[in-house]
Design an enzyme around this catalytic site. Structure first.
Site, PDB file in Angstrom:
ATOM      1  CG  ASP A  33      -1.813  -1.194   1.271  1.00  0.00           C
ATOM      2  OD1 ASP A  33      -2.403  -1.471   0.221  1.00  0.00           O
ATOM      3  OD2 ASP A  33      -1.901  -1.863   2.317  1.00  0.00           O
ATOM      4  CG  HIS A  34       4.344   3.662   1.917  1.00  0.00           C
ATOM      5  ND1 HIS A  34       5.635   3.901   1.511  1.00  0.00           N
ATOM      6  CD2 HIS A  34       3.929   4.796   2.515  1.00  0.00           C
ATOM      7  CE1 HIS A  34       6.004   5.112   1.868  1.00  0.00           C
ATOM      8  NE2 HIS A  34       4.997   5.685   2.479  1.00  0.00           N
ATOM      9  CG  PHE A  35       3.061   5.359  -2.206  1.00  0.00           C
ATOM     10  CD1 PHE A  35       2.134   6.016  -1.400  1.00  0.00           C
ATOM     11  CD2 PHE A  35       4.407   5.688  -2.066  1.00  0.00           C
ATOM     12  CE1 PHE A  35       2.538   6.993  -0.509  1.00  0.00           C
ATOM     13  CE2 PHE A  35       4.800   6.652  -1.162  1.00  0.00           C
ATOM     14  CZ  PHE A  35       3.871   7.307  -0.388  1.00  0.00           C
ATOM     15  CG  LEU A  40       8.831   4.260  -2.683  1.00  0.00           C
ATOM     16  CD1 LEU A  40       8.547   5.761  -2.729  1.00  0.00           C
ATOM     17  CD2 LEU A  40      10.171   3.953  -3.341  1.00  0.00           C
TER      18      LEU A  40
END
Lengths: 167, 128
Positions: A33-35, A40
């Site tokens: 989810d990041h991203f 990252l």
């Protein structure tokens, strides 16, 4: 579940400096989810890895007899982001250790590139100063074993660290 | 012994590092908490940096006598009483407590300490 943000120590000199490695993997859920489409490692988690490297260096230096808590990130600068496949190398050194707290400097490098730098302030708390027991002794020893601290650790005279008997 | 200006410069450097504030914000009149945003943990950090910068020892409670402010002997209804003011004055000869005396509520105390007070404190330590 525990919050582990370093994989192992490569160097550990009691009361002086430590180097720990964190291998960044796409298997880590937060990356999804990041991203989305651009995984990252959040630099807040890089700080956590820095704090674990420096915090264990401090805790060992004061014989694990107080609870070492990251009280403040006095400064932090990041130059680029860590991605899956990267190996972060955290290098912590002691600026000052006193009874009540410690000030540490930590850098994060990937290959030859400086990824981040921080100054971290740790409070050393006694039981009853608002922090619950952080680790049971056997649990802490197991973690230190996983981190290879007794394989690579040395005291200031260069003698190997002795695995404590906390049973 | 370093001059007042030299002490101020070193105190300013310590505050810039500890609080992440700009150099120009650290004026003698600036209050530590209200203007510079210092929180309780920052005082421990600042003590570390001042001890190192000036090779002095700062005993706990000397710069910020938290024990007086939490004592039932010196505080009633959230205000520091006359005995408490006298105690603070004797413990903190470096601080200008005039404004605090006018409204001695414990909450106000955090906003009393200024950069100038810090400089005076360090001056008293390096002189001693």
């Amino acid at each position: 579940m525990r919050w582990f943000w370093i994989d192992r120590f490569e160097e550990f000199v009691r009361g002086s400096r430590a180097v720990a490695i964190k291998n960044v993997s796409l298997a880590e859920e937060h990356m999804h989810d990041h991203f989305p489409g651009l995984p990252l490692m959040p630099n807040s988690l890089v700080v956590e890895g820095m704090a674990q490297t420096a915090g264990l260096l401090v805790a060992d230096a004061i014989d694990f007899n107080r609870r070492v808590v990251l009280a403040k990130v006095a400064a932090a600068t990041f130059h680029f982001d860590a991605q899956p496949g990267d190996s972060l190398r955290f290098e912590a050194s002691v600026m000052d250790i006193k009874a009540a707290g410690s000030l540490m400097k930590v850098s994060s490098t990937i290959g030859d590139n400086l990824q981040g730098e921080a100054e971290l302030f740790f409070a050393h708390l006694e039981p009853g100063e608002g922090v619950p027991t952080l680790f049971e002794p056997d649990e802490l020893l197991t973690w230190l074993d996983h981190l290879k601290i007794f394989d690579v650790g040395k005291d200031q005279e260069g003698k190997p660290l002795v695995r404590p008997d906390w049973s | 012994m370093p001059s007042r200006d030299e002490i101020f410069e070193k105190v300013r450097a310590a505050l810039v590092d500890a609080l992440g504030v700009d150099e120009e914000d650290v004026t003698p009149e600036a209050t530590m908490v209200g203007d510079l945003g210092a929180e309780s943990i920052d005082f421990l950090d600042i003590v570390f940096r001042l001890e190192k910068a000036f090779s002095i020892k700062i005993p706990r409670g000397e710069l910020f006598p938290e024990d007086v402010l939490s004592s039932s002997e010196f505080v009633a209804d959230g205000k520091v009483n006359a005995a408490g003011i006298a105690e603070l004055k004797s413990r903190m000869p470096f601080a200008d407590l005039t404004k605090f005396e006018a409204n001695p509520s414990v909450q106000n105390f955090a906003n009393t300490l200024t950069v100038e007070d810090m400089v005076r404190y360090v001056e008293s330590k390096v002189a001693g």
